[in-house]
Design an enzyme around this catalytic site. Structure first.
Site, short mmCIF file in Angstrom:
data_model
loop_
_atom_site.label_atom_id
_atom_site.label_comp_id
_atom_site.label_asym_id
_atom_site.label_seq_id
_atom_site.Cartn_x
_atom_site.Cartn_y
_atom_site.Cartn_z
N CYS A 113 -35.62 -24.11 -86.43
CA CYS A 113 -34.57 -23.85 -85.43
C CYS A 113 -34.67 -24.75 -84.20
O CYS A 113 -33.75 -24.76 -83.37
CB CYS A 113 -34.61 -22.39 -85.00
SG CYS A 113 -34.48 -21.26 -86.37
N HIS A 252 -31.55 -20.92 -77.92
CA HIS A 252 -31.38 -20.63 -79.34
C HIS A 252 -30.96 -19.16 -79.48
O HIS A 252 -31.52 -18.28 -78.82
CB HIS A 252 -32.71 -20.87 -80.07
CG HIS A 252 -32.68 -20.47 -81.50
ND1 HIS A 252 -31.62 -20.76 -82.33
CD2 HIS A 252 -33.58 -19.79 -82.27
CE1 HIS A 252 -31.87 -20.28 -83.53
NE2 HIS A 252 -33.05 -19.68 -83.52
N ASN A 282 -27.77 -15.67 -85.81
CA ASN A 282 -28.69 -16.81 -85.68
C ASN A 282 -28.28 -17.88 -86.69
O ASN A 282 -28.36 -17.66 -87.89
CB ASN A 282 -30.12 -16.30 -85.94
CG ASN A 282 -31.17 -17.40 -85.87
OD1 ASN A 282 -30.85 -18.57 -85.87
ND2 ASN A 282 -32.42 -16.99 -85.84
O1 UT7 Z 1 -34.61 -18.49 -85.52
C1 UT7 Z 1 -35.76 -17.97 -86.05
C2 UT7 Z 1 -36.42 -17.15 -85.10
N1 UT7 Z 1 -36.44 -15.77 -85.51
C3 UT7 Z 1 -36.47 -14.86 -84.58
O2 UT7 Z 1 -36.38 -15.16 -83.42
C4 UT7 Z 1 -36.70 -13.44 -84.95
C5 UT7 Z 1 -37.55 -12.79 -83.92
N2 UT7 Z 1 -37.77 -11.37 -84.19
C6 UT7 Z 1 -36.80 -10.47 -83.99
O3 UT7 Z 1 -35.70 -10.80 -83.59
C7 UT7 Z 1 -37.15 -9.03 -84.22
O4 UT7 Z 1 -38.53 -8.93 -84.51
C8 UT7 Z 1 -36.34 -8.40 -85.38
C9 UT7 Z 1 -34.89 -8.23 -84.95
C10 UT7 Z 1 -36.42 -9.24 -86.63
C11 UT7 Z 1 -36.89 -7.01 -85.69
O5 UT7 Z 1 -36.86 -6.22 -84.52
P1 UT7 Z 1 -38.14 -5.39 -84.07
O6 UT7 Z 1 -37.78 -4.63 -82.87
O7 UT7 Z 1 -39.29 -6.35 -83.99
O8 UT7 Z 1 -38.29 -4.39 -85.27
P2 UT7 Z 1 -39.56 -4.17 -86.23
O9 UT7 Z 1 -39.70 -5.30 -87.16
O10 UT7 Z 1 -40.73 -3.76 -85.38
O11 UT7 Z 1 -39.07 -2.92 -87.03
C12 UT7 Z 1 -38.90 -1.64 -86.40
C13 UT7 Z 1 -38.38 -0.66 -87.43
C14 UT7 Z 1 -39.19 -0.68 -88.72
O12 UT7 Z 1 -39.21 0.63 -89.21
P3 UT7 Z 1 -40.53 1.53 -89.03
O13 UT7 Z 1 -41.65 0.79 -89.69
O14 UT7 Z 1 -40.72 1.66 -87.53
O15 UT7 Z 1 -40.16 2.82 -89.68
C15 UT7 Z 1 -38.35 -1.52 -89.64
O16 UT7 Z 1 -38.55 -1.20 -90.98
O17 UT7 Z 1 -37.05 -1.02 -87.78
C16 UT7 Z 1 -36.96 -1.14 -89.19
N3 UT7 Z 1 -35.94 -2.13 -89.52
C17 UT7 Z 1 -34.64 -1.84 -89.63
N4 UT7 Z 1 -33.98 -0.68 -89.52
C18 UT7 Z 1 -32.64 -0.72 -89.68
C19 UT7 Z 1 -36.11 -3.45 -89.72
N5 UT7 Z 1 -34.93 -4.03 -89.97
C20 UT7 Z 1 -34.00 -3.04 -89.93
C21 UT7 Z 1 -32.61 -3.01 -90.09
N6 UT7 Z 1 -31.97 -1.84 -89.96
N7 UT7 Z 1 -31.89 -4.13 -90.37
#
Ligand code: UT7
Length: 325
Positions: A113, A252, A282
């Protein structure tokens, strides 16, 4: 020494819209989760007949029109992408043929990216040393082709699109300074595991869904909110400036929470940040040039204003740039 500046800008978004509500029918997710955790509301998806070079060529033609240049005025085409039409020939060569830029050298740039900012660094130095006159720099993706629509952790994030800049000798819209960096020890947190020489495509790699994006979102998040402010302050310091000298921030477009955190650390107000991720998600290499081109097209930037660009992503890589309008 001739200074390099932005002569034209363009973008292309496929017409098909994939909303959060559409995704609710595909994986266990909700519009509320996606909005609050990412800021994304919808994203664009290329038609089956559209590849990265097609979106890139449309963005390129708009940028050439805005620059008032012919395709034959271009000396170099760089396409920053993680979704080339194929491994080779380079997508930039396909664009060269599509738009008739017969004098241009052409190659693709791979820095995930951050690739568009890496491309800016290259274009600036090649123009300022006199190696080339006009560079067509394109960030283009069809991320939908490498997104696993069974993986809710990633499929809600990505979209397709392209943005382009024509860069050349100029007295305005100057590329003041650019810095890029990498930490290859963090490569495993964001990757497309198979399809290269390590794990060539086989029936097994396809069955294991290894041709899709794999990401440890939390690790990328932590990296972004610490590295981007640090790199930005380093760039500003080198340019003899502070965040108070910045009028606009074009980051970004990965996650609204990352953008808000970075802006806060830099002391920038929400109104100074150019954001389009609610509409496009993204778009990796497309994110910064699309946001920049849309803002330039709508007259957002005023003469003399300084615009900060910041990218980060797989590699791990990062890059920051400073433009004076
Ligand atoms: O250009 C490339 C660069 N990439 C990025 O910048 C991505 C950077 N990271 C992020 O943007 C975030 O980490 C995400 C948006 C990908 C995830 O957000 P988060 O607040 O870090 O969530 P998490 O991974 O800690 O997940 C929290 C909960 C989990 O459930 P449990 O384990 O707490 O029960 C996930 O399974 O949210 C769950 N989860 C979802 N729930 C509903 C993960 N994805 C989803 C979803 N819908 N799509």
């Amino acid at each position: 020494m001739q200074q390099a500046g932005i002569l034209g800008w363009g973008y292309c978004l496929p017409s098909k819209v994939l909303t959060n509500h559409d995704l609710e029918k595909m994986v266990e997710t909700s519009d509320e989760w996606i909005r609050t955790r990412t800021g994304i509301e919808e994203r664009r998806i290329a038609a089956a007949s559209e590849a990265t070079s097609d979106l890139a060529s449309v963005a390129a033609e708009m940028a050439l029109t805005r620059a008032g240049l012919a395709p034959t005025d271009i000396d170099l085409i760089i396409v920053a992408t993680v979704t080339p039409d194929m491994a080779f020939p380079a997508t930039a060569c396909l664009v060269q043929a599509n738009i008739g830029a017969t004098r241009a050298a052409a190659f693709d740039l791979s820095a995930a990216c951050s690739g568009f900012i890496y491309g800016l660094a290259l274009a600036k130095s090649m123009i300022e040393t006199g190696a080339i006159r006009h560079c067509l720099l394109i960030g283009a993706e069809t991320l939908s082709r490498i997104t696993d629509y069974e993986d809710r952790n990633t499929c809600v994030l990505f979209g397709d699109g392209a943005g382009a800049l024509v860069i050349g000798p100029s007295e305005k819209h100057l590329l003041l300074a650019i810095e890029v960096g990498a930490d290859g020890t963090g490569g495993q947190v964001l990757q497309q595991p198979a399809g290269g020489s390590r794990h060539p495509a086989t029936a097994e790699t396809v069955a294991a869904r290894q041709h899709f994006i794999r990401m440890d979102g939390q690790e990328v998040f932590k990296f972004a909110v610490s590295k981007v402010p640090e790199a930005t302050l380093s760039l500003l310091h080198r340019a003899g400036l502070t965040p108070a000298d910045i009028a606009w921030f074009v980051p970004h477009q990965a996650n609204k929470r990352i953008i808000d955190s970075v802006a806060k650390k830099l002391g920038l107000a929400a109104e100074q940040v150019v954001i389009n991720l609610q509409r496009y998600g993204n778009v990796s290499n497309g994110s910064i040039p699309i946001a920049f081109a849309e803002a330039a097209e709508s007259g957002t930037f005023l003469p003399g204003q300084r615009i900060l660009l910041a990218g980060f992503g797989g590699g791990l890589t990062w890059g920051t740039g400073l433009v004076q309008w």
